[in-house]
Every structure is written in structure tokens, then in C-alpha cells.
Design an enzyme around this catalytic site. Structure first.
Site, PDB file in Angstrom:
ATOM      1  N   ALA A 184      22.201  76.338  46.210  1.00 18.45           N
ATOM      2  CA  ALA A 184      23.183  76.964  45.474  1.00 18.45           C
ATOM      3  C   ALA A 184      22.781  76.292  43.674  1.00 18.45           C
ATOM      4  CB  ALA A 184      24.295  77.011  45.557  1.00 18.45           C
ATOM      5  N   PHE A 185      22.205  74.824  44.385  1.00 17.81           N
ATOM      6  CA  PHE A 185      21.786  74.154  43.344  1.00 17.81           C
ATOM      7  C   PHE A 185      20.952  74.458  41.899  1.00 17.81           C
ATOM      8  CE2 PHE A 185      22.502  70.124  40.506  1.00 17.81           C
ATOM      9  CZ  PHE A 185      21.802  70.042  39.770  1.00 17.81           C
ATOM     10  N   GLU A 186      19.357  75.312  42.731  1.00 17.63           N
ATOM     11  CA  GLU A 186      18.829  76.112  42.762  1.00 17.63           C
ATOM     12  C   GLU A 186      18.977  77.315  41.187  1.00 17.63           C
ATOM     13  OE1 GLU A 186      18.219  74.407  44.945  1.00 17.63           O
ATOM     14  OE2 GLU A 186      17.613  72.675  43.477  1.00 17.63           O
ATOM     15  N   THR A 217      26.598  80.005  49.203  1.00 21.04           N
ATOM     16  CA  THR A 217      27.570  79.506  50.179  1.00 21.04           C
ATOM     17  C   THR A 217      27.483  78.174  49.976  1.00 21.04           C
ATOM     18  OG1 THR A 217      27.045  80.974  51.376  1.00 21.04           O
ATOM     19  CG2 THR A 217      28.573  79.787  52.297  1.00 21.04           C
ATOM     20  N   VAL A 218      28.315  77.281  49.427  1.00 24.32           N
ATOM     21  CA  VAL A 218      28.501  75.865  49.320  1.00 24.32           C
ATOM     22  C   VAL A 218      29.211  75.035  50.757  1.00 24.32           C
ATOM     23  CG1 VAL A 218      28.304  73.621  48.639  1.00 24.32           C
ATOM     24  CG2 VAL A 218      27.492  75.844  47.445  1.00 24.32           C
ATOM     25  N   ILE A 219      29.094  75.067  52.037  1.00 22.35           N
ATOM     26  CA  ILE A 219      30.089  74.386  53.010  1.00 22.35           C
ATOM     27  C   ILE A 219      30.205  72.862  53.029  1.00 22.35           C
ATOM     28  CG2 ILE A 219      30.849  74.045  55.516  1.00 22.35           C
ATOM     29  CD1 ILE A 219      29.106  76.518  55.462  1.00 22.35           C
ATOM     30  N   THR A 250      30.063  64.455  52.923  1.00 20.05           N
ATOM     31  CA  THR A 250      29.381  63.019  51.694  1.00 20.05           C
ATOM     32  C   THR A 250      30.825  63.939  50.260  1.00 20.05           C
ATOM     33  OG1 THR A 250      27.670  63.752  51.202  1.00 20.05           O
ATOM     34  CG2 THR A 250      28.073  62.340  53.050  1.00 20.05           C
ATOM     35  N   HIS A 280      28.371  65.395  47.983  1.00 18.55           N
ATOM     36  CA  HIS A 280      27.423  65.928  47.732  1.00 18.55           C
ATOM     37  C   HIS A 280      28.276  67.502  47.579  1.00 18.55           C
ATOM     38  CE1 HIS A 280      23.506  67.693  47.673  1.00 18.55           C
ATOM     39  NE2 HIS A 280      22.878  67.299  47.193  1.00 18.55           N
ATOM     40  N   ARG A 340      34.574  84.772  54.410  1.00 18.69           N
ATOM     41  CA  ARG A 340      34.210  85.533  53.386  1.00 18.69           C
ATOM     42  C   ARG A 340      33.127  86.299  53.265  1.00 18.69           C
ATOM     43  NH1 ARG A 340      38.497  82.196  53.260  1.00 18.69           N
ATOM     44  NH2 ARG A 340      40.030  81.998  51.847  1.00 18.69           N
TER      45      ARG A 340
HETATM   46  N1  LIG Z   1      25.028  71.920  51.373  1.00 17.29           N
HETATM   47  C1  LIG Z   1      24.641  72.678  50.469  1.00 17.29           C
HETATM   48  C2  LIG Z   1      23.232  72.881  49.537  1.00 17.29           C
HETATM   49  N2  LIG Z   1      22.014  72.126  49.014  1.00 17.29           N
HETATM   50  C3  LIG Z   1      21.174  71.932  48.864  1.00 17.29           C
HETATM   51  C4  LIG Z   1      21.015  72.049  47.577  1.00 17.29           C
HETATM   52  O1  LIG Z   1      22.260  73.741  46.333  1.00 17.29           O
HETATM   53  C5  LIG Z   1      19.517  72.511  46.396  1.00 17.29           C
HETATM   54  O2  LIG Z   1      19.248  72.782  47.266  1.00 17.29           O
HETATM   55  C6  LIG Z   1      18.982  70.602  46.646  1.00 17.29           C
HETATM   56  O3  LIG Z   1      20.465  69.817  46.192  1.00 17.29           O
HETATM   57  C7  LIG Z   1      17.762  70.832  45.836  1.00 17.29           C
HETATM   58  O4  LIG Z   1      17.556  70.451  44.795  1.00 17.29           O
HETATM   59  N3  LIG Z   1      23.088  73.682  48.865  1.00 17.29           N
HETATM   60  C8  LIG Z   1      23.350  75.804  49.449  1.00 17.29           C
HETATM   61  O5  LIG Z   1      23.146  76.720  48.710  1.00 17.29           O
HETATM   62  N4  LIG Z   1      24.548  75.050  50.430  1.00 17.29           N
HETATM   63  C9  LIG Z   1      25.317  74.188  50.324  1.00 17.29           C
HETATM   64  O6  LIG Z   1      25.922  74.127  51.685  1.00 17.29           O
HETATM   65  C1  LIG Z   2      27.161  71.049  50.208  1.00 14.59           C
HETATM   66  C2  LIG Z   2      26.263  70.075  50.792  1.00 14.59           C
HETATM   67  O1  LIG Z   2      25.373  69.522  50.469  1.00 14.59           O
HETATM   68  C3  LIG Z   2      26.426  69.844  52.590  1.00 14.59           C
HETATM   69  O2  LIG Z   2      26.160  70.747  53.151  1.00 14.59           O
HETATM   70  C4  LIG Z   2      26.060  68.224  52.794  1.00 14.59           C
HETATM   71  O3  LIG Z   2      25.901  67.614  53.570  1.00 14.59           O
HETATM   72  P1  LIG Z   2      26.531  65.736  53.548  1.00 14.59           P
HETATM   73  O4  LIG Z   2      27.817  65.479  52.958  1.00 14.59           O
HETATM   74  O5  LIG Z   2      27.327  65.940  54.808  1.00 14.59           O
HETATM   75  O6  LIG Z   2      25.233  65.793  53.328  1.00 14.59           O
END
Ligand SMILES: Nc1c(NC[C@H](O)[C@H](O)[C@H](O)CO)[nH]c(=O)[nH]c1=O
Ligand SMILES: CC(=O)[C@@H](O)COP(=O)(O)O
Length: 155
Positions: A56-58, A80-82, A86, A88, A127
Site C-alpha cells: 500500500a505504501f507504493e 489492504t493494511v492489517i 508494531t 508500522h 469488506r
Molecule cells: N504490512 C502491510 C504492508 N507493508 C508493506 C508496505 O506497504 C511497503 O510495501 C513496504 O514498506 C515497502 O515500501 N503493505 C500493505 O499493503 N499491507 C500491509 O498490511
Molecule cells: C501493517 C504492517 O506493516 C504490518 O503487517 C507489519 O506487521 P508488524 O507490525 O508485526 O511488523
């Protein structure tokens, strides 16, 4: 008084979906929901480009590039960010929402935010075609509405 409401009609130009592969068990269902809604409203699959990014960050960066190409009448972002163990999660969610929001604010081309940000996988599943609907379908309808609204307003 004149009232304007966009209609769910197929645009004349191309659409794009920027979707993240991370959690693709979910994001693939968001894409399916979006394509189902678009095709139900007579959008040809040939007029939809689907761009897969790592996470998602990209999404904002790729969306910015697609906007700069001037190829698309509307762009849907899906992801989808779950939440993990941490902080993060917060950083990813905040940056994606801020990035897509800034693009939506500054672009004449509609940019829709369809990134799920959930605490659990189950919430995401609900969702992405479960009892809470499909966010991909939602933003597909929204992009058609916005394109038509802009047309009606001539803006
Ligand atoms: N934890 C999730 C991520 N993490 C990866 C970041 O989005 C990114 O691709 C990485 O940090 C490299 O820049 N991404 C999701 O889409 N969903 C997550 O739950
Ligand atoms: C949303 C995220 O980046 C997550 O999946 C990272 O998991 P963690 O916080 O256990 O490293």
C-alpha cells in the site's frame, strides 16, 4: 435551484486501478468487486488498466505517475493494511491515506481511496465481499459517479 448527482455510466475514456499485492488474498477480491461493478455498468475490461504494486505504501507514488500520463479519466486505489505487532501499521496507513488524499485534492482526474485499514484479517475479509460489502465495488461505483458529475458540471 439546480441539483447535480453523478450517474453510474461508463465513461468515454480509460480507467485505472492501482492495487497492492500485499495481502493479495484480500486485494484480489477487491479488484474482482471493482471489475464486477464496472462491467455491470457497461465499462469494457479493455478500458481498465490494473497496476499491481508491492504494498500500500507504493500506491500513492504509482497513482501520481499514472495521473501524469494523462491516460485515465479516473483512478481507483485498492489495498489492504492489517495491523501487526508494531506501530508500522499506523505509518503505512497514514502515508497511504495522506498521499492518495493529496492526489485526490490536487488532481482534476477523480482519485478514489479504496484501501482497507483493519485490525484483523476477518475485518478485511468482511469488506472484500463479506457481510460488510466490497470496498472495490464501492470505489468503482464512486469513480463512475464522479466522472459523470464532473461532466455534468463541465468542470
Ligand atoms: N504490512 C502491510 C504492508 N507493508 C508493506 C508496505 O506497504 C511497503 O510495501 C513496504 O514498506 C515497502 O515500501 N503493505 C500493505 O499493503 N499491507 C500491509 O498490511
Ligand atoms: C501493517 C504492517 O506493516 C504490518 O503487517 C507489519 O506487521 P508488524 O507490525 O508485526 O511488523
Amino acid at each position: 435551484m439546480t441539483e447535480y448527482v453523478g450517474q453510474y455510466v461508463a465513461p468515454t475514456g480509460k480507467l485505472a486501478i492501482v492495487v497492492s499485492r500485499f495481502n493479495d488474498v484480500i486485494t484480489s477480491k477487491l479488484v474482482a468487486g471493482a471489475m464486477d461493478t464496472l462491467t455491470r455498468h457497461e465499462v469494457s475490461p479493455a478500458d481498465v488498466d490494473i497496476v499491481w504494486v508491492p504494498g500500500a505504501f507504493e500506491i500513492p507514488g504509482m497513482t501520481r505517475r499514472l495521473l501524469a500520463s494523462n491516460k485515465y479519466q479516473g483512478i481507483m486505489t485498492l489495498g489492504t493494511v492489517i495491523r501487526g505487532e508494531t506501530s508500522h501499521y499506523e505509518y503505512v496507513c497514514n502515508e497511504v491515506a495522506k498521499g492518495v488524499g493529496q492526489l485526490a485534492l490536487t488532481s482534476d482526474v477523480p482519485v478514489l481511496f479504496g484501501v482497507l485499514t483493519t485490525d484483523t484479517l476477518e475485518q478485511a475479509q468482511q469488506r472484500a465481499g463479506g457481510k460488510a460489502g466490497n470496498k472495490g465495488s464501492d470505489v468503482a461505483a464512486d469513480v463512475l459517479e464522479l466522472i459523470d458529475l464532473n461532466r455534468a458540471l463541465q468542470v
